[in-house]
Design a protein around this motif. Structure first.
Motif, PDB file in Angstrom:
ATOM      1  N   VAL A   1      -8.059   1.619  -6.026  1.00  0.00           N
ATOM      2  CA  VAL A   1      -6.962   2.947  -5.191  1.00  0.00           C
ATOM      3  C   VAL A   1      -7.500   4.280  -6.219  1.00  0.00           C
ATOM      4  CG1 VAL A   1      -4.436   3.192  -5.193  1.00  0.00           C
ATOM      5  CG2 VAL A   1      -5.835   0.984  -5.167  1.00  0.00           C
TER       6      VAL A   1
ATOM      7  N   ARG B   1       0.604  -1.102   0.271  1.00  0.00           N
ATOM      8  CA  ARG B   1       0.029  -0.352   0.155  1.00  0.00           C
ATOM      9  C   ARG B   1       0.908   1.295  -0.673  1.00  0.00           C
ATOM     10  NH1 ARG B   1      -4.664  -0.674   4.506  1.00  0.00           N
ATOM     11  NH2 ARG B   1      -5.681  -3.530   3.897  1.00  0.00           N
TER      12      ARG B   1
ATOM     13  N   TRP C   1      -5.078  -2.540  -1.328  1.00  0.00           N
ATOM     14  CA  TRP C   1      -3.802  -1.746  -2.834  1.00  0.00           C
ATOM     15  C   TRP C   1      -4.298  -0.539  -1.725  1.00  0.00           C
ATOM     16  CZ3 TRP C   1      -6.305  -3.519  -7.320  1.00  0.00           C
ATOM     17  CH2 TRP C   1      -6.179  -4.325  -7.554  1.00  0.00           C
ATOM     18  N   THR C   2      -4.975  -0.453  -0.621  1.00  0.00           N
ATOM     19  CA  THR C   2      -5.301   1.025  -0.522  1.00  0.00           C
ATOM     20  C   THR C   2      -6.078   1.051   0.964  1.00  0.00           C
ATOM     21  OG1 THR C   2      -6.510   3.178  -0.588  1.00  0.00           O
ATOM     22  CG2 THR C   2      -7.418   1.549  -1.487  1.00  0.00           C
ATOM     23  N   ASP C   3      -6.037   1.798   2.245  1.00  0.00           N
ATOM     24  CA  ASP C   3      -6.419   2.117   3.002  1.00  0.00           C
ATOM     25  C   ASP C   3      -7.849   3.077   3.121  1.00  0.00           C
ATOM     26  OD1 ASP C   3      -4.388   1.396   4.923  1.00  0.00           O
ATOM     27  OD2 ASP C   3      -3.757   3.581   4.890  1.00  0.00           O
TER      28      ASP C   3
END
Length: 461
Positions: free
Chosen positions: A287, A260, A349-351
């Motif tokens: 994302v 990430r 892949w992302t928060d």
């Protein structure tokens, strides 16, 4: 009789060919990922003797040199082509005796390029027309109901090349038996075709009946072809120089894995992060700042057309296999090394995954009754001019990044012909912090849903 095996590359609209007689084989116009050709040769249990290039390609990187070197085969490239590697020079009228039953004759067929060659497959032992020409590999010359486009070498050469193209088609029709199978490299969705091709197979006899280069007066045909030429992908500018330099076999090993933090850092540096999943999956979560070039469409064509050449690229896919497929598509157009990759889904892949609203043309009709929305059509200008929704703004997808400041303000509903390009455009608009809805629908449904259209030749157009 020699067997002809076709290797399709549908995402680029091209074909390569393997021909063998049970012992010896030749290959015509191989793509960069030569492992596909190697598999065919190994399954057939034959020895590769020669590789033939019809021309220095403009739409993909060839695997010809790497393939020939791998097997110690002869590599035939027009003697007139300026290249930076050793080849077996070949010229008009030259015959290569590959085996007792498989000879190849070169015919000069300029038009797509000045040095374009077609190759006639001859069986000198045949009692029928096979001794004169069983098949002809026409590259970007005579296609199915069409010809290769004559403008890829620049505007200064187009008028000369289009005339060459006409006479090359006429030459093939005059010199070969009507039973000769026509086997082009381009024309299956490739932007190298001057017009849309017709059918999936053909012969010289059929082309004499359906191909306008063989049924129309020269001046009329030239005028028609020149008037119909449309834009082509920007990455084409890099293909011929790379092919003339002698491309090596591509590296398809797994890229560095990105977590990430690295994905976020690469986006922060202005690099491209490309989501290979289909547009429905992308819309459900992605994302922020990533672009959606799904593998279910012409990913390499549109990515290569739009990306600033040399920009570092990270691929996101549901699986390692999906990333590997993306890599394979990209090496075919000379994007040789992906900077990084990640697999899984947006939560990996992302928060904070983002979403994209999708709709159809019926939704657009309804929403227009309640509030003002802007319609952005990202099809090519020629498509827009032929027919478009009244009041729509046209910024072709391949121009969108450079013209982002021209995108409408407010809420943008973006569409194309089928939904693939609109998802790419929507992802770019989202990255530019626009409020956007992606129309995932066939454009034919716009009129069916009651949206007013403006068509060429109607209302003054």
């Amino acid at each position: 009789m020699a067997e002809i095996i076709t290797i399709e590359t549908p995402t680029l609209g091209d074909r390569s060919y393997v021909v063998h007689d049970g012992r010896s084989a030749i290959v015509i116009d191989p793509q960069r990922d030569i492992d596909r050709v190697v598999d065919v040769l190994e399954r057939a249990g034959v020895q590769l003797e020669a590789v033939f290039e019809t021309h220095i390609h403009n739409d993909y990187i060839t695997g010809g040199l790497a393939l020939a070197r791998k097997f110690g085969a002869d590599y035939y490239v027009n003697a007139a082509d300026e290249v930076s590697f050793e080849r077996s020079p070949i010229a008009d009228g030259q015959v290569v005796e590959v085996s007792p039953t498989m000879h190849v004759k070169a015919l000069a067929t300029p038009g797509h390029t000045f040095t374009h060659l077609s190759y006639v497959l001859i069986d000198p032992t045949a009692d029928d027309h096979g001794a004169e020409g069983r098949a002809v590999f026409t590259g970007g010359s005579l296609l199915f109901g069409a010809t290769g486009r004559p403008d890829l070498l620049g505007e200064d050469h187009t008028h000369e090349l289009v005339r060459h193209q006409y006479h090359s088609a006429q030459r093939l029709a005059a010199e070969l038996p009507e039973s000769t199978e026509v086997l082009p490299t381009h024309g299956f969705g490739s932007f190298c075709s001057a017009t849309e091709t017709e059918g999936d197979e053909s012969t010289i006899g059929r082309e004499k009946q359906v191909n306008s280069a063989l049924t129309t007066d020269e001046e009329e045909w030239i005028e028609e072809i020149l008037a119909g030429l449309d834009v082509y992908p920007a990455y084409y500018a890099h293909m011929a120089p790379a092919n003339a330099a002698g491309p090596t076999e591509p590296d398809l090993s797994e890229p560095t894995r990105a977590d990430r933090e690295e994905i976020r850092a690469r986006l922060g540096r202005g690099e491209w992060v490309v989501d290979l999943r289909n547009r429905t999956a992308y819309a459900a979560g992605h994302v922020p700042g990533s672009f959606n070039f799904g593998l279910d469409g012409s990913m390499a064509t549109y990515l290569g057309w739009i990306i600033p050449w040399g920009t570092p690229l990270t691929l996101l896919g549901e699986s390692r296999e999906q990333v590997a497929e993306g890599q394979r598509e990209l090496v075919r157009i000379g994007i040789d090394r992906v900077a990084a990759s990640a697999t899984g889904g947006p939560d990996d892949w992302t928060d904070k995954p983002a979403t994209l609203q999708q709709a159809d043309f019926g939704d657009l009709r309804e929403v227009r009754h309640h509030r003002r929305v802007e319609v952005l059509d990202v099809r090519r200008a020629s498509e827009f001019e032929a027919r478009h929704i009244e009041g729509a703004t046209n910024i072709p997808l391949h121009e969108l990044l450079d013209r982002m400041d021209e995108a409408p303000g407010g809420e943008i509903w973006v569409h194309c012909e089928s939904g693939y390009r609109s998802s790419i455009a929507a992802s770019m608009l989202l990255a530019a912090r626009k409020k956007v809805v992606a129309i995932d629908d066939d454009f034919d449904n716009a009129a069916k849903r009651g949206l007013p259209l403006t068509e060429a030749g109607v209302d003054g157009e």
